[in-house]
Design an enzyme around this catalytic site. Structure first.
Site, PDB file in Angstrom:
ATOM      1  N   ALA A  26      22.619  33.987 -16.894  1.00 56.44           N
ATOM      2  CA  ALA A  26      23.965  33.573 -17.290  1.00 56.44           C
ATOM      3  C   ALA A  26      25.039  33.976 -16.263  1.00 56.44           C
ATOM      4  CB  ALA A  26      24.294  34.163 -18.652  1.00 56.44           C
TER       5      ALA A  26
ATOM      6  N   ASN B  56      23.654  40.880  -8.498  1.00 62.49           N
ATOM      7  CA  ASN B  56      24.168  40.999  -9.867  1.00 62.49           C
ATOM      8  C   ASN B  56      25.393  41.914  -9.840  1.00 62.49           C
ATOM      9  OD1 ASN B  56      23.252  40.028 -12.541  1.00 62.49           O
ATOM     10  ND2 ASN B  56      23.472  42.170 -13.089  1.00 62.49           N
TER      11      ASN B  56
ATOM     12  N   PRO C 223      30.857  31.957 -20.528  1.00 65.34           N
ATOM     13  CA  PRO C 223      30.618  33.395 -20.721  1.00 65.34           C
ATOM     14  C   PRO C 223      29.129  33.725 -20.759  1.00 65.34           C
ATOM     15  CG  PRO C 223      31.616  32.391 -22.696  1.00 65.34           C
ATOM     16  CD  PRO C 223      31.475  31.307 -21.686  1.00 65.34           C
ATOM     17  N   ASP C 224      28.775  34.922 -20.277  1.00 62.50           N
ATOM     18  CA  ASP C 224      27.373  35.350 -20.402  1.00 62.50           C
ATOM     19  C   ASP C 224      27.178  36.022 -21.753  1.00 62.50           C
ATOM     20  OD1 ASP C 224      28.479  37.829 -20.079  1.00 62.50           O
ATOM     21  OD2 ASP C 224      27.604  38.253 -18.125  1.00 62.50           O
ATOM     22  N   PHE C 225      26.028  36.682 -21.948  1.00 58.54           N
ATOM     23  CA  PHE C 225      25.765  37.344 -23.229  1.00 58.54           C
ATOM     24  C   PHE C 225      26.321  38.760 -23.261  1.00 58.54           C
ATOM     25  CE2 PHE C 225      21.841  35.281 -25.435  1.00 58.54           C
ATOM     26  CZ  PHE C 225      22.681  34.294 -25.907  1.00 58.54           C
ATOM     27  N   ARG C 226      25.986  39.524 -22.196  1.00 62.08           N
ATOM     28  CA  ARG C 226      26.123  40.979 -22.336  1.00 62.08           C
ATOM     29  C   ARG C 226      27.326  41.592 -21.642  1.00 62.08           C
ATOM     30  NH1 ARG C 226      21.137  39.438 -22.664  1.00 62.08           N
ATOM     31  NH2 ARG C 226      19.874  40.227 -24.380  1.00 62.08           N
TER      32      ARG C 226
ATOM     33  N   ASP D 162      22.700  25.312 -19.192  1.00 58.35           N
ATOM     34  CA  ASP D 162      23.919  24.537 -18.932  1.00 58.35           C
ATOM     35  C   ASP D 162      23.759  23.380 -17.957  1.00 58.35           C
ATOM     36  OD1 ASP D 162      23.875  25.817 -16.387  1.00 58.35           O
ATOM     37  OD2 ASP D 162      25.123  27.451 -17.123  1.00 58.35           O
TER      38      ASP D 162
ATOM     39  N   ASN E  85      19.240  29.646 -17.820  1.00 51.34           N
ATOM     40  CA  ASN E  85      20.445  28.978 -18.323  1.00 51.34           C
ATOM     41  C   ASN E  85      20.112  27.627 -18.930  1.00 51.34           C
ATOM     42  OD1 ASN E  85      21.805  31.157 -17.437  1.00 51.34           O
ATOM     43  ND2 ASN E  85      22.557  30.211 -15.559  1.00 51.34           N
TER      44      ASN E  85
ATOM     45  N   HIS F  36      14.362  28.333 -20.707  1.00 57.02           N
ATOM     46  CA  HIS F  36      14.953  28.471 -22.052  1.00 57.02           C
ATOM     47  C   HIS F  36      15.501  27.153 -22.582  1.00 57.02           C
ATOM     48  CE1 HIS F  36      15.554  33.117 -21.522  1.00 57.02           C
ATOM     49  NE2 HIS F  36      14.308  32.775 -21.742  1.00 57.02           N
TER      50      HIS F  36
HETATM   51  P1  NAD Z   1      23.042  38.396 -19.640  1.00 54.83           P
HETATM   52  O1  NAD Z   1      24.344  38.046 -20.277  1.00 54.83           O
HETATM   53  O2  NAD Z   1      22.131  39.304 -20.364  1.00 54.83           O
HETATM   54  O3  NAD Z   1      23.346  39.062 -18.233  1.00 54.83           O
HETATM   55  C1  NAD Z   1      24.175  38.479 -17.293  1.00 54.83           C
HETATM   56  C2  NAD Z   1      24.232  39.410 -16.087  1.00 54.83           C
HETATM   57  O4  NAD Z   1      24.989  38.748 -15.083  1.00 54.83           O
HETATM   58  C3  NAD Z   1      24.915  40.745 -16.383  1.00 54.83           C
HETATM   59  O5  NAD Z   1      24.120  41.790 -15.865  1.00 54.83           O
HETATM   60  C4  NAD Z   1      26.260  40.638 -15.653  1.00 54.83           C
HETATM   61  O6  NAD Z   1      26.671  41.859 -15.082  1.00 54.83           O
HETATM   62  C5  NAD Z   1      25.930  39.643 -14.553  1.00 54.83           C
HETATM   63  N1  NAD Z   1      27.057  38.818 -14.118  1.00 54.83           N
HETATM   64  C6  NAD Z   1      28.043  38.279 -14.864  1.00 54.83           C
HETATM   65  N2  NAD Z   1      28.847  37.525 -14.090  1.00 54.83           N
HETATM   66  C7  NAD Z   1      28.342  37.599 -12.830  1.00 54.83           C
HETATM   67  C8  NAD Z   1      28.724  37.028 -11.589  1.00 54.83           C
HETATM   68  N3  NAD Z   1      29.788  36.254 -11.465  1.00 54.83           N
HETATM   69  N4  NAD Z   1      27.956  37.301 -10.512  1.00 54.83           N
HETATM   70  C9  NAD Z   1      26.870  38.111 -10.592  1.00 54.83           C
HETATM   71  N5  NAD Z   1      26.473  38.671 -11.748  1.00 54.83           N
HETATM   72  C10 NAD Z   1      27.189  38.410 -12.850  1.00 54.83           C
HETATM   73  O7  NAD Z   1      22.347  37.049 -19.220  1.00 54.83           O
HETATM   74  P2  NAD Z   1      20.798  36.709 -19.036  1.00 54.83           P
HETATM   75  O8  NAD Z   1      20.093  37.833 -18.394  1.00 54.83           O
HETATM   76  O9  NAD Z   1      20.751  35.370 -18.403  1.00 54.83           O
HETATM   77  O10 NAD Z   1      20.253  36.584 -20.519  1.00 54.83           O
HETATM   78  C11 NAD Z   1      21.001  35.895 -21.480  1.00 54.83           C
HETATM   79  C12 NAD Z   1      20.305  34.756 -22.160  1.00 54.83           C
HETATM   80  O11 NAD Z   1      21.344  33.957 -22.697  1.00 54.83           O
HETATM   81  C13 NAD Z   1      19.512  33.870 -21.289  1.00 54.83           C
HETATM   82  O12 NAD Z   1      18.326  33.667 -21.927  1.00 54.83           O
HETATM   83  C14 NAD Z   1      20.272  32.540 -21.234  1.00 54.83           C
HETATM   84  O13 NAD Z   1      19.404  31.496 -21.652  1.00 54.83           O
HETATM   85  C15 NAD Z   1      21.305  32.602 -22.301  1.00 54.83           C
HETATM   86  N6  NAD Z   1      22.665  32.234 -21.878  1.00 54.83           N
HETATM   87  C16 NAD Z   1      22.831  31.142 -21.079  1.00 54.83           C
HETATM   88  C17 NAD Z   1      24.090  30.780 -20.649  1.00 54.83           C
HETATM   89  C18 NAD Z   1      24.231  29.571 -19.754  1.00 54.83           C
HETATM   90  O14 NAD Z   1      23.445  28.644 -19.848  1.00 54.83           O
HETATM   91  N7  NAD Z   1      25.214  29.563 -18.855  1.00 54.83           N
HETATM   92  C19 NAD Z   1      25.200  31.528 -21.034  1.00 54.83           C
HETATM   93  C20 NAD Z   1      25.008  32.638 -21.875  1.00 54.83           C
HETATM   94  C21 NAD Z   1      23.714  32.974 -22.299  1.00 54.83           C
END
Ligand code: NAD
Ligand code: ZN
Length: 253
Positions: free
Chosen positions: A26, A220, A35-38, A106, A104, A121
């Site tokens: 994400a 990251n 937005p991401d998840f965490r 998206d 992702n 996913h």
């Molecule tokens: P996560 O939210 O767990 O982690 C995202 C990581 O990316 C974090 O460690 C954060 O510090 C880092 N990050 C955020 N912005 C950044 C940037 N600009 N540059 C570099 N690093 C950055 O996400 P995950 O590990 O992908 O797991 C989440 C799950 O949620 C996945 O399975 C995914 O399918 C899903 N998800 C997908 C989307 C999408 O499709 N865009 C969005 C949210 C969640």
């Protein structure tokens, strides 16, 4: 190593590799406004995530899920690729990257021009009825949601419609995950970008690559539990770091 040295080292690793892949999460799409998840403003702070079983059996949970989608889908569908997506697409075009394995949903890698994308996913573009298997384009689902239908049902058989994303607790899409595992075990370099590496089995792919002899590069913003496995760890925004890696390639040409 300072930042510039890490960029140069990464370029050197990419040049010397014969089978490089990227694993993205994400974090590659936050600079596109998704937005991401965490992260602190991530989706986990704003919405309750439901499991596959809850989605299938619990009408209330399904309704909450579709409420969330109603709010999120427009921003997801309007999002544009950012520098990170374009840089990965460019590396593929230059013959330097074989696959983008992405968590992702998206579709932004494909919009940026990446051809070999493995979506482990699923994706947000389609949905299907779990009873009769009828496919729906996401645009049809958006029309249902506009009509304020709380529980989106199949117009063919009345069954539950599930978006083609993989829920927590749902098994991985077999073809895509097999391909991702094969690529991870055969690659000699893996760029791991924008993922917290906390969601398994996806988080197992860098470990598989590492134990199969590949070098790992992590890009990251924050630390991950696997940073010590990587040759290079770049704590920077994906767009900037991947953009700088491309610039460094051009400088060397
Ligand atoms: P996560 O939210 O767990 O982690 C995202 C990581 O990316 C974090 O460690 C954060 O510090 C880092 N990050 C955020 N912005 C950044 C940037 N600009 N540059 C570099 N690093 C950055 O996400 P995950 O590990 O992908 O797991 C989440 C799950 O949620 C996945 O399975 C995914 O399918 C899903 N998800 C997908 C989307 C999408 O499709 N865009 C969005 C949210 C969640
Ligand atoms: Zn149906």
């Amino acid at each position: 190593m300072n930042y510039q040295e890490k960029i140069e080292k990464t370029v050197e690793f990419i040049k010397n590799s014969t089978y490089a892949v990227a694993l993205t999460g994400a974090g590659v799409s936050t600079e596109s406004g998704i937005p991401d998840f965490r992260s602190p403003r991530g989706l986990w702070q704003r919405f309750k995530m439901i499991t596959f079983d809850e989605f299938i059996i619990n009408r209330q949970a399904r309704q909450e899920f579709w409420e969330m989608k109603k709010e999120l889908l427009p921003e997801l569908l309007n999002a544009k690729p950012n520098e990170a997506h374009y840089a990965l697409a460019k590396l593929e075009k230059m013959g330097l990257l074989k696959y983008v394995i992405t968590q992702n949903i998206d579709g932004l890698h494909q919009l940026a021009g990446s051809k070999q994308v493995i979506e482990i996913h699923g994706n947000n573009r389609e949905a299907l009825c779990i009873d009769c298997g009828r496919f729906y384009k996401i645009e049809e689902i958006i029309e249902f949601l506009k009509e304020d239908i709380a529980d989106v049902r199949c117009s063919n058989c009345g069954g539950v419609i599930k978006p083609k994303i993989i829920f927590f607790g749902e098994s991985m899409p077999e073809r895509e995950f097999n391909l991702a595992q094969t690529a991870s075990s055969q690659c000699d370099l893996m760029l791991v970008v924008g993922t917290s590496l906390q969601v398994y089995p996806a988080a197992g792919l860098p470990q598989l690559a590492y134990h199969s002899g590949a070098k790992l590069i992590f890009i990251n913003q924050t630390e991950t539990p696997m940073d010590e496995l990587a040759e290079v760890v770049i704590h920077e925004k994906a767009g900037k770091a991947l953009g700088d890696i491309l610039k460094e390639f051009k400088r060397g040409c």
